[in-house]
Write a protein that holds these residues in place. Structure first.
Motif, PDB file in Angstrom:
ATOM      1  N   TYR A 139       3.554   4.947 -12.166  1.00 24.00           N
ATOM      2  CA  TYR A 139       2.786   5.407 -11.017  1.00 24.00           C
ATOM      3  C   TYR A 139       2.227   6.790 -11.287  1.00 24.00           C
ATOM      4  N   LEU A 140       1.082   7.025 -10.689  1.00 22.51           N
ATOM      5  CA  LEU A 140       0.397   8.305 -10.778  1.00 22.51           C
ATOM      6  C   LEU A 140       1.047   9.236  -9.767  1.00 22.51           C
ATOM      7  N   ASP A 141       1.555  10.363 -10.240  1.00 20.04           N
ATOM      8  CA  ASP A 141       2.263  11.300  -9.385  1.00 20.04           C
ATOM      9  C   ASP A 141       1.341  12.458  -9.033  1.00 20.04           C
ATOM     10  N   PRO A 149       7.985   9.113  -0.289  1.00 25.19           N
ATOM     11  CA  PRO A 149       7.014   8.046  -0.023  1.00 25.19           C
ATOM     12  C   PRO A 149       5.770   8.287  -0.871  1.00 25.19           C
ATOM     13  N   LYS A 150       5.160   7.214  -1.347  1.00 23.77           N
ATOM     14  CA  LYS A 150       3.949   7.309  -2.178  1.00 23.77           C
ATOM     15  C   LYS A 150       2.894   6.371  -1.628  1.00 23.77           C
ATOM     16  N   GLY A 151       1.672   6.827  -1.679  1.00 23.78           N
ATOM     17  CA  GLY A 151       0.555   6.015  -1.213  1.00 23.78           C
ATOM     18  C   GLY A 151      -0.570   6.010  -2.232  1.00 23.78           C
ATOM     19  N   TYR A 152      -1.771   5.750  -1.756  1.00 27.75           N
ATOM     20  CA  TYR A 152      -2.964   5.596  -2.600  1.00 27.75           C
ATOM     21  C   TYR A 152      -2.771   4.393  -3.529  1.00 27.75           C
ATOM     22  N   ASP A 153      -3.768   4.125  -4.326  1.00 24.27           N
ATOM     23  CA  ASP A 153      -3.705   3.032  -5.299  1.00 24.27           C
ATOM     24  C   ASP A 153      -3.121   3.615  -6.583  1.00 24.27           C
ATOM     25  N   ARG A 161       0.816  -1.216   0.000  1.00 30.82           N
ATOM     26  CA  ARG A 161       0.000   0.000   0.000  1.00 30.82           C
ATOM     27  C   ARG A 161       0.848   1.263   0.000  1.00 30.82           C
ATOM     28  N   MET A 162       2.152   1.073   0.021  1.00 31.82           N
ATOM     29  CA  MET A 162       3.068   2.206   0.057  1.00 31.82           C
ATOM     30  C   MET A 162       4.347   1.810  -0.674  1.00 31.82           C
ATOM     31  N   ASP A 170      -5.956   4.998   3.782  1.00 36.82           N
ATOM     32  CA  ASP A 170      -5.235   6.098   3.147  1.00 36.82           C
ATOM     33  C   ASP A 170      -5.623   7.393   3.840  1.00 36.82           C
ATOM     34  N   ARG A 171      -4.702   8.307   3.944  1.00 41.95           N
ATOM     35  CA  ARG A 171      -5.022   9.636   4.458  1.00 41.95           C
ATOM     36  C   ARG A 171      -5.870  10.356   3.420  1.00 41.95           C
ATOM     37  N   GLU A 172      -6.824  11.118   3.877  1.00 40.95           N
ATOM     38  CA  GLU A 172      -7.705  11.848   2.976  1.00 40.95           C
ATOM     39  C   GLU A 172      -7.268  13.294   2.799  1.00 40.95           C
TER      40      GLU A 172
END
Length: 181
Positions: A43-45, A27-31, A8-9, A133-135
């Motif tokens: 990956y979506l940046d 660090p990257k999160g979300y789907d 997830r990260m 995930d943080r919103e």
């Protein structure tokens, strides 16, 4: 591929050619990560306070993506490769963007040709449990809207800490030049 799909990260590392320049680690999160083939990922940046990776890729293409197992058996997996920035409005964008959920603050897609994969034990990585995930980021960009997003890019995402131009910065400069009478 299975290990990556469960994470997830992930972390992205890049650096300029100059030995005086700053090494960037994000660090990257979300789907936001997709496996395109056995030798290509993307990956979506999302918009952030800096845009270091894109300028480093434009300058030298080098990038490393790292996944750590924070749950389950220990493992660290690194993808080494050459990346490119894909901006909205390009043919590559039309091909890749449908693979991702559209999120407010989307800035670009990073596509990577993987030339080496390495795993290591991960015995020293602590165990963490995923909550959600943080919103905050998405809500912030939803509240700001597209006009504020463009202004933010112009203020914060045109160059790196070291003054390297970003692909987005070049695109904005071209757009601004077209507006000048």
């Amino acid at each position: 591929m299975e290990f990556i799909s469960r994470q997830r990260m992930f972390f992205v590392g890049s650096a300029p050619l100059s030995g005086e320049g700053h090494v960037n680690l994000s660090p990257k999160g979300y789907d936001a990560f997709r496996i395109l083939s056995s030798g290509e990922v993307a990956y979506l940046d999302l918009t952030g306070s800096g845009n270091e990776t894109s300028a480093h890729l434009q300058e030298n293409g080098r990038i490393t993506v790292m996944f750590c197992a924070f749950e389950g058996p220990p493992n660290i997996l690194r993808l080494y490769g050459r990346g490119e920035v894909v901006l909205p409005g390009t043919e590559a964008w039309s091909e890749l963007a449908p693979l991702f959920e559209e999120l407010p603050g989307t800035r670009q897609i990073i596509r990577i040709r993987v030339d080496q994969v390495q795993t290591s034990c991960g015995f020293g990585v602590p165990l963490y449990r995923y909550e959600r995930d943080r919103e905050t980021l998405v809500k912030w960009w939803e509240a700001k809207g597209p006009v504020a997003l463009q202004a933010y890019w112009r203020e914060k995402n045109r160059t790196t800490l070291d003054g390297l131009p970003t692909p987005l910065g070049k695109k904005l400069q071209e757009e601004d030049a077209l507006k000048v009478p």
